[in-house]
Every structure is written in C-alpha cells, then in structure tokens.
Design a protein around this motif. Structure first.
Motif, PDB file in Angstrom:
ATOM      1  N   VAL B 344      39.087  26.998  32.185  1.00  0.00           N
ATOM      2  CA  VAL B 344      38.920  28.137  31.281  1.00  0.00           C
ATOM      3  C   VAL B 344      38.923  27.707  29.817  1.00  0.00           C
ATOM      4  CG1 VAL B 344      39.909  30.346  30.550  1.00  0.00           C
ATOM      5  CG2 VAL B 344      39.867  29.734  32.976  1.00  0.00           C
ATOM      6  N   ARG B 348      35.402  26.433  27.319  1.00  0.00           N
ATOM      7  CA  ARG B 348      35.179  27.470  26.304  1.00  0.00           C
ATOM      8  C   ARG B 348      34.213  27.031  25.206  1.00  0.00           C
ATOM      9  NH1 ARG B 348      40.135  31.047  23.681  1.00  0.00           N
ATOM     10  NH2 ARG B 348      38.968  32.969  23.468  1.00  0.00           N
ATOM     11  N   ARG B 374      41.092  32.193  40.260  1.00  0.00           N
ATOM     12  CA  ARG B 374      41.695  32.302  38.938  1.00  0.00           C
ATOM     13  C   ARG B 374      40.714  31.953  37.829  1.00  0.00           C
ATOM     14  NH1 ARG B 374      46.030  28.447  39.042  1.00  0.00           N
ATOM     15  NH2 ARG B 374      44.424  27.033  38.357  1.00  0.00           N
ATOM     16  N   PRO B 378      35.807  34.158  38.045  1.00  0.00           N
ATOM     17  CA  PRO B 378      35.716  34.976  36.829  1.00  0.00           C
ATOM     18  C   PRO B 378      34.717  34.434  35.796  1.00  0.00           C
ATOM     19  CG  PRO B 378      38.004  34.835  37.515  1.00  0.00           C
ATOM     20  CD  PRO B 378      37.224  33.883  38.393  1.00  0.00           C
ATOM     21  N   GLY B 381      31.213  34.949  37.213  1.00  0.00           N
ATOM     22  CA  GLY B 381      30.919  36.370  37.350  1.00  0.00           C
ATOM     23  C   GLY B 381      30.615  37.073  36.051  1.00  0.00           C
ATOM     24  N   VAL B 382      30.548  36.319  34.944  1.00  0.00           N
ATOM     25  CA  VAL B 382      30.165  36.973  33.685  1.00  0.00           C
ATOM     26  C   VAL B 382      29.161  36.156  32.876  1.00  0.00           C
ATOM     27  CG1 VAL B 382      32.132  36.111  32.328  1.00  0.00           C
ATOM     28  CG2 VAL B 382      31.020  38.262  31.673  1.00  0.00           C
ATOM     29  N   THR B 411      34.527  38.364  43.087  1.00  0.00           N
ATOM     30  CA  THR B 411      34.297  38.423  41.647  1.00  0.00           C
ATOM     31  C   THR B 411      32.931  37.861  41.242  1.00  0.00           C
ATOM     32  OG1 THR B 411      36.659  38.313  41.188  1.00  0.00           O
ATOM     33  CG2 THR B 411      35.210  37.607  39.421  1.00  0.00           C
ATOM     34  N   ASN B 416      25.827  34.356  42.245  1.00  0.00           N
ATOM     35  CA  ASN B 416      26.356  33.407  41.266  1.00  0.00           C
ATOM     36  C   ASN B 416      26.855  32.116  41.894  1.00  0.00           C
ATOM     37  OD1 ASN B 416      25.979  34.751  38.699  1.00  0.00           O
ATOM     38  ND2 ASN B 416      27.448  36.270  39.441  1.00  0.00           N
TER      39      ASN B 416
ATOM     40  N   ARG C  75      30.008  43.075  33.885  1.00  0.00           N
ATOM     41  CA  ARG C  75      30.075  41.612  33.925  1.00  0.00           C
ATOM     42  C   ARG C  75      29.171  41.062  35.019  1.00  0.00           C
ATOM     43  NH1 ARG C  75      33.923  38.392  36.160  1.00  0.00           N
ATOM     44  NH2 ARG C  75      34.760  37.816  34.132  1.00  0.00           N
ATOM     45  N   MET C  76      29.096  41.732  36.174  1.00  0.00           N
ATOM     46  CA  MET C  76      28.234  41.220  37.229  1.00  0.00           C
ATOM     47  C   MET C  76      26.756  41.288  36.822  1.00  0.00           C
ATOM     48  SD  MET C  76      27.859  39.871  40.208  1.00  0.00           S
ATOM     49  CE  MET C  76      29.120  40.151  41.465  1.00  0.00           C
ATOM     50  N   ASP C 320      38.833  37.885  25.772  1.00  0.00           N
ATOM     51  CA  ASP C 320      37.666  37.549  24.955  1.00  0.00           C
ATOM     52  C   ASP C 320      37.351  36.057  24.975  1.00  0.00           C
ATOM     53  OD1 ASP C 320      37.421  40.255  24.263  1.00  0.00           O
ATOM     54  OD2 ASP C 320      38.812  40.022  22.587  1.00  0.00           O
ATOM     55  N   GLY C 334      34.385  42.507  29.900  1.00  0.00           N
ATOM     56  CA  GLY C 334      34.204  41.611  31.042  1.00  0.00           C
ATOM     57  C   GLY C 334      34.480  40.145  30.773  1.00  0.00           C
ATOM     58  N   TYR C 335      34.899  39.799  29.556  1.00  0.00           N
ATOM     59  CA  TYR C 335      35.065  38.390  29.203  1.00  0.00           C
ATOM     60  C   TYR C 335      36.533  37.944  29.199  1.00  0.00           C
ATOM     61  CZ  TYR C 335      30.119  38.087  28.364  1.00  0.00           C
ATOM     62  OH  TYR C 335      28.765  38.074  28.554  1.00  0.00           O
ATOM     63  N   VAL C 337      39.490  36.274  31.147  1.00  0.00           N
ATOM     64  CA  VAL C 337      39.498  35.306  32.244  1.00  0.00           C
ATOM     65  C   VAL C 337      40.943  34.850  32.475  1.00  0.00           C
ATOM     66  CG1 VAL C 337      38.602  33.094  33.054  1.00  0.00           C
ATOM     67  CG2 VAL C 337      37.172  34.547  31.627  1.00  0.00           C
TER      68      VAL C 337
END
Lengths: 483, 483, 483
Positions: B344, B348, B374, B378, B381-382, B411, B416, C75-76, C320, C334-335, C337
């Motif tokens: 994550v 970034r 986790r 996610p 999925g965006v 998710t 995806n 988000r999807m 975010d 949707g951002y 995580v």
C-alpha cells in the motif's frame, strides 16, 4: 432434517464428530479415522507435572482438577465478567477467593453456553462423557449432579494418574522441566519401570532470559546442579551442556524454548561474556538481554548437534498482557496474547549454520498462522533440520488444524510436520486432543481422496504416519537415528 | 464407499480431479469446466528457455528433463535428507555428483510418497499419465519401467518442443529474457513463422540492482546492445528505453520485475545519478542500492506509459536463504523463501503518478497471501492500471488458488485479475498447470452458482473469461488496445 | 443438474441464497435461518444521514440514490476504466460531469457483469428485487426499464425514509455524528416520537487529529457548542466531556473512532497541553499529532468509564491513497485502502487501565483479517471490556463473514462478538446486509451442528443471540446495564 435437539442428546459422543459434513467425504473420512483408532498415543510435548505421575495419588476435586488450572476456561469466564476470585484463583496478596470447589464448579457450569463453538467445549465434552461418565449437558441445573458423578469417579483406584496412562493408551509422555529440575520425579518413575514411558524435556527459558527477576538465583542453582562455577559465561555454557547430559541420561529427547522472537543471531564470545557478566552484576538492559537470548538459541542449536536433543521453538507469545493481573494472580492465567512473529530472517543464522547438520532437528511452532504458507512451510520444505510442529494453543482447534494442513501441505508435505502434540497440562484431556487431531487429519485426507488428489491407500498410510509414526520418529533423539 | 485403493487405480487421471466433493456442487463444476476444455492456452508468463524452442531438439533423459532442474522436486527431497549430489545438481567446485540419470530417477521415484498432497504430485501425475504415458504409480519398484517409458517417448518426433506447443494447444507463450538478451532465439523463431506464438518478456532485474556481483559487466553489455554510452545515468536510462523498444519489436508484451520489496519511491535526477556513478565506481552500499532499485521501478512504470509494455511485479522472495548452498550449487535450487511484503505504501508513488494513465498496466503478484484482502484486492479494485496476477509459486496450488478467489473476488471481482499464468520452466507441465487452474476456478464458480450468488450462464461466461479472454487481454500491449 | 441459466431466472431471490451447498448442511442452515427471519433489525452502527430521516422527504432519482454515493460501486467501475465524471461525481474544480441521472444509471447497468461474485452484487440484487421490484437482470438493454421502475417506486408515499424504517423492521438505528453536530435532526426526530429508534453516535475524529486542515475551526465550534473556552487543553477535554453528555442526553449509546493506528499510549497532562497549544498555533508536526490522537483514544476510554458510552474503534484505513483524486473529487470515493494493523501492543495501555472496568466496553473492528486469530480473538477472549465488531467494509462479505466466525469463535466464542453491524450509508441496503449476515451465521452454525460440535437447540438460540440479543446488549450504554 434429523432433529438433533436437546432432548435427543444421547449422552454419548457422536462417532462422526468433527468429520466433514458432506455425504461424499464423510464416509471416506470415517474409514481413514478407523485406521488410527487403536493406535497408541505418542505425547511428545505436554505440561503434565511429573510429580503427579511419580506420586500417583488420586486427583483432587472436580473444580481444582478441571476449572481452576485451565487458562482456556478461566479466560473465557473472565471475558464475560466472572471475577477471578469466583473461580478460586489464588491471590498473591492473600485476599479472599472462593474456596468451595462445588461453588466454583457451579459458576463454571452455569456459563457452559459461553463455550459453544470452541475447542474447549469439544475437549470437555470428551472428558466429561468418555472419561468421567457425565452424560447430561452442563448447566446451572445439572451442575451438582455432574460434580457428584465426577467426584465419585476421581476416587476410584482406576483413576490414579499411572492407571490413566494405561487406560489412555499413552505409549510415551514427555513432560516439560526447567533446566534447574533435579529430575527426582523422573528418577522415581524410572525406578518403578516407567522410565521409558515418561521422559523429561529440557526447558532452559528461565536461565536464558537474563533480565528475568530471579535469574541470578536460577543460574546459581544451575551451577550447583551441574557442579560448575558459573561465575563466567564459559562456566554457564558448560553448566548448560552438563544439565542437558543429565536430561539425556534421564531419557529426554528434546529441548523446548519459549521466546517472544525467533531471533537466533549469535554473539561473539567476547560479546556474550560481557552481557553475562553485566547480568551477574544486575546491570543489563532489555536490548542486551534480548540479544543474549537470541544468541543462546543459537548455542542451544549448537549443543543439539552434539547431544542430539530435538530443539523445539515456541515463539510469539507476549506474556502477561495486563501486568496488574500478573501481580495479583500470577502468570499463566489467560493473559498471554500472540504477536506478529517473523521466522525467515530470524532463523537464518541458525539454519545457515546447522540447517543441514545430520544431528540437528528444529521443530517450529507458531501462534501466527500468517506464517504458514509464507515462511514456515517454505523453510520446512527445504531444510532437512526443520519440522513443523502441530498448530499450537489458540490454533489447536478443528478449524485451526484444518487450515494448517490446507496451508502447509502444498509446500512441506506431510513428512515435514511432526504430527500432533497436545501441549496440555490437562491430563484428562490428552485423549480428547489426540482424538480431535486424528479426526481433522482424517477429514483433510478424505478431501484429498474425494478430490482425486490422493489415492485411498495412500491416505490410510498417511493417517497412521501422522497419528503415530511421524511424532514417534520426529522426536527420536538424533543420536539414536544416526550412525 | 467406493474403494479407490491402489489396485483400482486405472492409470488415467480422474475427470473430476480437483473439483469440489459435495454432490450438489460437483456436477455444476463439471459443467463449467467443460466450457473451458477446448480453449487454447495463453501462457503469458513463463520461464521456458527460448533456445529450447528455437533449437527444437529432442529433450534429454527423464532425470535431466523432470528432476534436476525442478526446484519444487529438489527442495522436497533435500528436506527429507536426500543430498543435492544424489540428485545430480552440479557443484560449483566441480566436486562429484551423481551423473547417471537412471540413478537420479530411481532416487526420485523412491521418494514419491513425499509429494502426497502437494501440487507437484498433481502436476507430475498429469505429465506422467497424459503426456508421457506412464500409468503405474512411481515407487522404487516401478522406477525403471517408468524411466524406460519416458525415455522412449522423448525421442519420438512428436515430442520435439515446437510439436508440443501444438499438441498442448498453446496459442501464445511468453518467455522471460534479461535486458541484455540478444533475442536471437526469438528472431530465429520469427523467421520460421513462430514470432506471434513465442514472444519475449523484458526482465531488467540484473541491471537494476546495482550492488549485484556482475552488475557492471551487465550494464556494459546493455550499453553495447543499445549502442549507447552508459557512462552516465542518463545513458543508462536511454539504453533501457532502447532495449525495451527492441523487445517490443520482437513481440514483447510485458516487462517483469523481481524485487524483494515493492517500493517505488522515485529519486531526483541528481540522486539517481549519484548512486549510478557510485555503482560504476563499485562504491555503493546496500541502502543506496535498494533505493535505486525502487526508483527504477518507478522509471519502468514511466516507460510503460510510453511504450505500452505491461509491467509485472513479483516482490517478496528472499533469494538464497542459505548462502552456503548458493555458493556450492548456485541459485534457484529451492532456497528462496517468501518474506512479509507491503504494497500500500510501497506502490503509492507509482500509482499516484501512473495509476490512472491509460497506457499503464501493472500486474501484481505476491507470495504473501495476507495481502489478498488487505492490500491487493483493494488496490486492484479501484486503480484502473492494476490487475492481480495469479497465485504464484508457493501459492499456485489447488487450495492456494481457491483461497485467492475467495479472498480477492469480493473487492476486485474477476475482471481485475489476469487469469492464470503458469510461471513455469517445466515445459511439459504447462497443460497440467492450466488444467488445474481451470478446475479450481470451475469449483469456485460452481459454489457461487449453488449458493445462488451467481447465475449459471454468468458462471459459464466467467470461466471462459478467466481461462482465455482475460489473460489474452490483460497482456495486450497497451499501445495495441488504446487509440 | 438443474439448469439455473438466465432464461430460468425467476425475478425473485432464491430462499437458500448464501447458505452452504452441501445437501446435509443446507437444510440445517435453513432451519436455523428460519429462527431469525422475523426478528427486528438492530442497526447500531451505520452512516445514514439523520437529516434524511428528520426531513422524511422522498429519495431522489435512482442514480443519485444508488450509484453516485456508493463508493463500492464507484471504485469497481473506475477500476475498469469508467471515468469518475461519467458517474456524476462532482468535481471540486467545478469541471463538467455527467448530470443526467439516466445516463449515469445506464453506464452503471452496462457494467453490471463487473460485480459478479461480489457482495455489492448480492446486496443490490436484494435491493432491486425485494425493495424496488426490479425483476430483470441489469444490463445495457434493461437499464431504462429498471430506471423507470425504480423512479416510480421512489415517489410512492410508502417509500419515505421513516416508512421504510417500519417496513424494514428496524427497531433502532444509530447514525454517526461529528462531535460538533448540533443534534437538531435528532431533536426533531425525538419531538416526533422517534427518539428511541434513531439515536446519534459521537464521532470526534475531526477534533482529535490536530494536524487536520480545518481542525482549529472545528475545535472552536466544539467550544461554542459546549460553552467552554477551548484555549487550553483542559478546556478542550472539558468540552469533549460536555459534548458527550449532550449526545447521551440525545440517546447516544456509543462513540466511534477512525484512526490509522490503534495506538492508545497516554501522555502526561504537560505533554498533551504542549501539543494542544502548538496545534492552536498551527505549529504541530505529524509525529506529535499522531501521539496526541493516541493519547486522546486513551482519554475517550477514560470518559467512557464515566458516562458509559460504548467505545468503537475502527483502525487501519489509509485514507485517500491517491491524493490527486481527493483533490479532484473529495474524500470517500473509493481510494481508502487497508494497511497492516497492530492491536496487542497498541491497546495495552488502554486495556491495562480500563480493560476490567465495569463501565468500559470497547468494540474492535479491523480491515486486517490476519489479526483475527492472532490478536483480536485472544484479546476479546479474556478482557471483559472487549467485544469484536462484525467484519467491516472489505470484509463484510459472505466469505469474509464466514472466515471471521471460523477464526474468532475458537478463542472468543460468540458472546464476545457484537453480532452484525451494517456500517452502511446505503439506506435501502440495510435489510440486505442483515439478511446476508444472518445467512452466513446460519451456515456457520449449521456446520457446527452437522459436525456434531454443537446441538441444534444451542445453534437456534445462538442464531437469535447473534441477530438480535447480542447487538442490542453489546451497545447498551454501560450506565444502563450496571448498578
């Protein structure tokens, strides 16, 4: 749908308990389980007190046998607001606690519903029904009757500890003993012909954590028992080697190590000596103590390559999460909580040095199941020295054991695991725990068969391996299996 | 219960293998699997040597084809005490190792039981029965007969590599090639009309890790091939861009990156130049090298937005856990072990810069399944740029692939993910691996159908998506799919 | 095999949806589910706007009700390349976005296939079929008809928000309100007799994170509402205490806290005052802000022991992830995580101080399911103050909720969980979410029954506990349940 409601409860354990539900897999699981039914129990890691066996006296009352010392029970009751005092846990300040075992038992029985869905419930159902003959479900209403049934059973001659070893079909039982144990109980048992069946395990934690209160006294005692001057680090190491030899002479097959981290980074002799000397002066900080305990794990591995004792490592438990509870009621009352545990970097020094040594066997346990596929199975699946211990403590459950097999078998297979170890101080539950493990393994193997990933004859053989051959062989002292 | 014991083993793979056991779900899974049976194989990430295909010569003996180069096999045998030497692994010091392929094969066959419950067993069963015609279970007793059957098969003309591409129904196969590859094998294949079916993948790891032994020589070679002076960081970057263009011209659709961490923090030009210059002088420390490799991942992403190559990231493997083994037998012999991997924060910088760029596609792999729900699902999925690669290496198993779908679909959905990539250097096992993946996906989809979470027509369409359409589209070079 | 293909889709939800497939377990699950069917909904943690209920006006169009504000949907769609603008998300720069709700709805409907296998699909199927009467599967072709059906339904009088509270059988609904809320909507609802059914929740995040833009203004507003001079830390604390009292007076039962970390380390008064003063001067760094927010969690716990508000902690979401998206479209699109979350060390200060306090209840949520067996269940299974909240956000799914029960029940049982909380701002989906949770729990309990780990009568009672009694009791303000 068959009505399995309360009224229909037969007062007997269902023969298919903990086997997979689907109607294709269950009969295969039942057949695989059948192959292990009459195998003896090999209990190579437990916490039954050797003194209980050596004295071979009747157990006490139901509460002090089953409730007060069982941290699984105590923690669940406490979590729902039952005071420790009501459960009879002795207070260090001598304050009043419930003394009446029947009252303690009633409190426990009235909260029986809290254990729904837990392994404690599964184990206790087995103990109550199979071992103690209690056929009614526990509740406030049935508490007294159950108490009386148990109390009567406990004074029967066949309920002495050594008789139960036979009744339970326990071929060998390993106790856990501090490095400073005089092993008198084991000597007494050996004198009476039980030396092969009850063996000690060398657990030196108390002398390896140099910032522990009482460390200096324990080290002094270690030196006495070993007949060595432990005024220097070299003397300390020598004393440990001699004590290990005494344990070997008493039949020990393994050592056991409880550390928060799995770190095995060695120190130089100079560094280790400096920390040891500082510890003797009572002048050691937490970081140095931590580094020293990591170093001593490395040293324990080195000694294992010489004396062949199997090395067991149990990292990842933060003891006494609430220090106030420990101050009031002592240790081991349910406040130990797992933390993230790292193995790959931590074990690299040990495995690089001894991972291919024919005298080395390292059995790894975990409370962090995230490491199953990421760390433990990959390590066990390549290093000849490494075996994976059974799911431990909070993971020693029907679903926990299933997840363990589903996670580690892909990479470590079956042969790189140790089979089941019960790790219990609840003597009466030993058969329950081995029974459950055999059921879960039967269910896992059955799934492989019905998914055509394994043939039935292989599954049957593997079930016997896991229940008997593998634990027996995994804990054979290396000097015995190697030329 | 049907007896599926050894005697009954039919010498053929069961059509329902690896499908869910329960009698309601299995027929649905069978029907879904049927929808994918005749689809071609799209193998967009593998490690088959392009030279093997370009030369198109017969494979060697059974041991050197199936045992010696397969680190899954080697590591399991070693873990149970078989010496590397007995498996024919060449020693760097030239010391003696087993040379007789039949002896190596016998050692392997005698340990067949170790693979019970592993994916290796599942793949090899497929290779032995379906590809090689070996119908008896491997064992010490059957080793020689199996060896002879395989050896005879390998010299048949239909067993040349390119013939197998047809026989296996492989529509396209991506190899993995260093940035310094001259791509001559791919040119030769293209000359013979195979350019569309065998494509290279750009893997620049060797030149991005500046503290690697041999880095300077590789960079020099990179500059030569690109015709660029790599005496400066700018020249180095330019050479990489030109080499990527050469790969694109040779049909490449993707790059591939193996880093211990997923870190993508960029440096300033000044910082990057300073590290590069220091590396050329042989004067770079581990921290700087790590930071530079993170920076270069960011740079690779930037280049992908320009040339449209799909970027694959494989973090989290600690290579050569035992350096002594690497020193003796070399790399890739089974001692790579996963470590905790963080995505994550690490991704970034890259995603903030390029996560919505229409030219960017980042395929993420992991050895740390803790990140499925986790972090990875996610993110995928965006961010439009992100796709989740198939479960990789230690997770590329029946249960691992099932857990992947159960974890990420919530998710990230199906679209995806990339569908299956086989990631294998074991050419003969490519059909086995795709077959298994299709079975696991059929089982997962069937469960959704019987739990009324998906309609059957949707499941059938999704199965085809996962087996064919999604991997084909996921690895389309972005310049091809965008205006 | 029954054909459940598209043509056969009956336009009604299947009564067995989300129940286990195997033919032995399903009928037991069905019977257990039946026991919860008519129970009211207790919705103790959600994000429905109290103003919507107070105004009780008709909902808007289908897109602005169901698509635009739902970050799961957005988000999807974005992840597969649909621009935010096409979904009508307002741009902060006032740039053009799609305004036509029918066009937004068409875009959504055309991408319906993306939600296969996701909980969003499950919830929306329920909303569309059960609540809105849409019986055709969504697609580009059916988009307009569905839109018209929904639009017509939304203007019916029975579709006003308060009518739906009745229709949905919601006994009590907790909203989430900032510390600076004037609670006027709740007062208006109370005036009309809804005060017992719609209660506020105290969420002070905005004033506890001192480096947040707008913090000073929010704190000033807090002081005004409380009638306290917040020029000092003591004033700030006093204002918080008074605001909590105002929430209690308005019926609040709980507080709610969203922090990246679960850290609860307290500061001294001197330290806290120094950070607070610096923050008022606009001169606080990230580390100090982080430490202060940890301290304030400790303070919130202290206040809970005084006013009895249940404390909910939701750590582990990095908000975010792409700051550019937040700058363009705002938060909650949707951002967010999840990141690795640690509880054992982080909560130690709070639990040591208040873990056994009779006025304390701490409900723990997580986005990191790795902590289920390792940290959360062991903590909840011993500290009387701790309860485990329902699987949250990315884990609030059929498989996520199943994994939660399979992981935590062993150690925490059922009574140490809170039962289901829906945590939704999508008002129409509240019944869908509770329905799904009840189904998953029925499936889990049924498995325990058919594996003979629980008797049916116990499972039936536990199902009612989880669906109704436990959430109702878990969120009872502690002052109400204690003498």
């Amino acid at each position: 749908m068959p009505d399995t409601a309360r009224a229909a409860r037969p007062g007997a354990l269902h023969p298919d308990r903990a086997l997979p539900a689907d109607p294709v897999t269950r009969p295969v699981a039942r057949r695989i389980l059948e192959a292990t039914r009459d195998l003896p129990i090999v209990s190579m890691h437990g916490h039954v007190d050797a003194g209980v066996l050596a004295r071979d006296e009747p157990f006490g009352d139901p509460a002090s046998l089953l409730v007060v010392p069982d941290h699984y029970l105590v923690r669940m009751l406490v979590s729902q607001g039952v005071p420790h005092e009501a459960l009879g846990l002795a207070r260090r300040d001598g304050g009043p606690v419930e003394q009446d075992p029947r009252a303690i038992w009633r409190t426990f029985a009235a909260h029986w519903h809290l254990f729904r869905g837990t392994p404690t419930r599964f184990w206790l159902d087995h103990v109550l029904v199979e071992v103690l003959g209690v056929t009614q479900r526990l509740s406030a209403e049935t508490a007294d009757a159950a108490y009386d049934t148990i109390a009567a059973r406990l004074v029967e001659p066949g309920f002495r500890p050594l008789s139960l070893l036979d009744r339970f079909g326990i071929e060998v039982l390993a106790t856990t003993d501090p490095a400073t144990a005089d092993l008198a109980d084991h000597a007494a048992l050996a004198d009476r012909g039980w030396g092969e069946r009850v063996v000690p395990t060398f657990r030196p934690d108390a002398v390896l954590h140099v910032d522990r209160p009482g460390w200096a006294a324990d080290v002094a005692r270690l030196g006495e028992l070993a007949g060595v001057d432990i005024g220097s680090y070299q003397g300390f190491v020598r004393a440990l080697e001699l004590r290990r030899q005494a344990f070997v002479a008493a039949g020990a097959r393994a050592t056991d190590h409880g550390h928060v981290r799995a770190d095995t980074t060695p120190m130089t002799l100079h560094e280790a000596s400096a920390v040891f000397d500082a510890a003797l002066r009572g002048d050691v900080d937490a970081a140095a103590a931590r580094a020293f305990s990591a170093h001593m794990l490395f040293e324990m591995a080195r000694m294992s390559t010489q004396d062949g004792l199997v090395m067991q490592l149990h990292p990842g438990a933060l003891r006494d999460h609430d220090p106030g509870i420990a101050a009031r009621y002592g240790h081991d009352v349910g406040y130990d909580v797992p933390v993230v545990t790292e193995y790959v970097h931590a074990l690299r020094p040990l495995l690089t040095a001894f991972g291919h040594h024919p005298g080395m066997r390292l059995v790894l346990f975990t409370l962090d199941e995230d490491t199953f596929t990421r760390e433990l199975a990959p390590l066990a699946g390549v290093y000849p020295a490494v075996r994976l211990g059974a799911p431990w403590w909070f993971l020693d459950t029907p679903d926990g054991m299933r997840r363990f097999r589903e996670a580690v078998t892909d990479t470590a297979g079956f042969a790189n695991t140790t089979g089941f170890v019960d790790d219990t101080r609840a003597f009466l539950s030993i058969p329950a725990r081995h029974d459950l493990a055999r059921r879960v393994d039967a269910g896992f193997l059955a799934r492989l068969v019905v998914e055509h990933r394994l043939d039935l004859d292989e599954a049957l053989e593997t079930a016997v391996d896991l229940a008997y051959r593998i634990p027996r062989d995994a804990y054979a002292r290396r000097a015995e299996v190697l030329p």
